[in-house]
Motif scaffolding. Structure first.
Motif, PDB file in Angstrom:
ATOM      1  N   ASP A   1      25.327  18.036   8.631  1.00 25.43           N
ATOM      2  CA  ASP A   1      25.171  19.406   9.281  1.00 25.43           C
ATOM      3  C   ASP A   1      26.156  19.765  10.387  1.00 25.43           C
ATOM      4  OD1 ASP A   1      24.271  18.555  11.746  1.00 25.43           O
ATOM      5  OD2 ASP A   1      21.962  18.785  11.245  1.00 25.43           O
ATOM      6  N   GLY A   2      27.165  19.050  10.462  1.00 27.54           N
ATOM      7  CA  GLY A   2      28.205  19.256  11.399  1.00 27.54           C
ATOM      8  C   GLY A   2      28.030  18.991  12.914  1.00 27.54           C
ATOM      9  N   THR A   3      26.941  18.474  13.217  1.00 29.81           N
ATOM     10  CA  THR A   3      26.496  18.330  14.602  1.00 29.81           C
ATOM     11  C   THR A   3      26.954  17.041  15.464  1.00 29.81           C
ATOM     12  OG1 THR A   3      24.378  17.774  14.245  1.00 29.81           O
ATOM     13  CG2 THR A   3      24.770  19.840  14.673  1.00 29.81           C
ATOM     14  N   ASP A   4      27.065  15.987  14.517  1.00 32.22           N
ATOM     15  CA  ASP A   4      27.663  14.604  15.146  1.00 32.22           C
ATOM     16  C   ASP A   4      28.349  13.958  13.933  1.00 32.22           C
ATOM     17  OD1 ASP A   4      26.154  14.882  17.170  1.00 32.22           O
ATOM     18  OD2 ASP A   4      24.619  13.071  16.463  1.00 32.22           O
ATOM     19  N   VAL A   5      29.570  13.069  14.597  1.00 32.11           N
ATOM     20  CA  VAL A   5      30.142  12.186  13.558  1.00 32.11           C
ATOM     21  C   VAL A   5      30.065  11.083  13.967  1.00 32.11           C
ATOM     22  CG1 VAL A   5      32.097  11.831  12.015  1.00 32.11           C
ATOM     23  CG2 VAL A   5      31.522  14.233  12.719  1.00 32.11           C
ATOM     24  N   THR A   6      29.425  10.012  13.359  1.00 29.32           N
ATOM     25  CA  THR A   6      29.406   8.476  13.645  1.00 29.32           C
ATOM     26  C   THR A   6      30.190   7.570  12.879  1.00 29.32           C
ATOM     27  OG1 THR A   6      27.063   9.137  14.616  1.00 29.32           O
ATOM     28  CG2 THR A   6      27.826   6.694  14.540  1.00 29.32           C
ATOM     29  N   PHE A   7      31.244   7.009  13.402  1.00 23.44           N
ATOM     30  CA  PHE A   7      31.931   5.973  12.812  1.00 23.44           C
ATOM     31  C   PHE A   7      31.738   4.676  13.251  1.00 23.44           C
ATOM     32  CE2 PHE A   7      35.060   9.618  13.568  1.00 23.44           C
ATOM     33  CZ  PHE A   7      35.231  10.127  12.369  1.00 23.44           C
TER      34      PHE A   7
END
Length: 199
Positions: free
Chosen positions: A75-81
């Protein structure tokens, strides 16, 4: 929906590479990823300075946590790598660009490194890579980094990576791996207009 939102939602990031690292999505269905996530969030040194927003105590919790991260990425609120050594493919830790505000073009960055990978500049290299992506490709203007006061290692990493200290947030995070007391946070930030730092 703004152009930034459209770009972030319709063009999910599959991989970032640089500084001897690869930043990849975590896979909640991969046992190795779930185990590494659990080890990272239950590591005593991590818990000394951080309290996860959702309790993670076993493999089921870790799997649920990763699935939740994937939903927020969608949904575009977090990006976890997942931070991976580029040569060996060994998982080293994680870095996330969180609380993404597409209107104010800001976000928070956070990271941890597995015990066996510490002392090799992993956090700093991952931070430089993720910050460059967030402030260029993702189109953010401001990227914040907060850490518990007294966590001198995180303070040095932030400064080396171009995140100057901006002030102290009083009682802004949980203390002692619990939810009943609070401690202060050092706030660092970097702007898209700030110069790039060199490794």
């Amino acid at each position: 929906m703004t152009p930034i939102q459209e770009r972030s939602l319709t063009s999910p990031v599959s991989e970032l590479s640089g500084h001897g690292l690869r930043l990849l999505p975590w896979d909640a269905d991969a046992p190795a990823d779930v185990e590494a996530w659990l080890r990272g969030l239950t590591d005593p040194e991590f818990r000394r300075w951080n309290t996860p927003l959702r309790p993670v105590e076993d493999l089921a919790d870790a799997r649920d946590s990763l699935r939740s991260k994937a939903e927020r990425s969608a949904d575009g609120t977090d990006v976890t790598f997942k931070v991976v050594d580029a040569a060996s493919g060994t998982t080293l830790g994680q870095i996330g660009v969180n609380l993404i505000d597409h209107v104010m073009r800001s976000a928070r960055v956070g990271y941890w490194v597995l015990p066996e990978a510490r002392g090799h500049g992993v956090a700093a290299r991952a931070l430089r890579l993720a910050a460059h992506w967030a402030l260029t490709d993702l189109g953010l203007h401001r990227l914040e980094l907060g850490h518990a006061t007294g966590h001198d290692v995180s303070c040095r990493i932030a400064e080396r990576c171009g995140f100057p200290y901006e002030g102290t947030l009083r009682g802004a995070m949980w203390k002692d791996d619990g939810r009943n007391s609070f401690r202060d946070v050092h706030l660092h930030a970097r702007l898209a207009t700030d110069p790039e730092t060199t490794p």
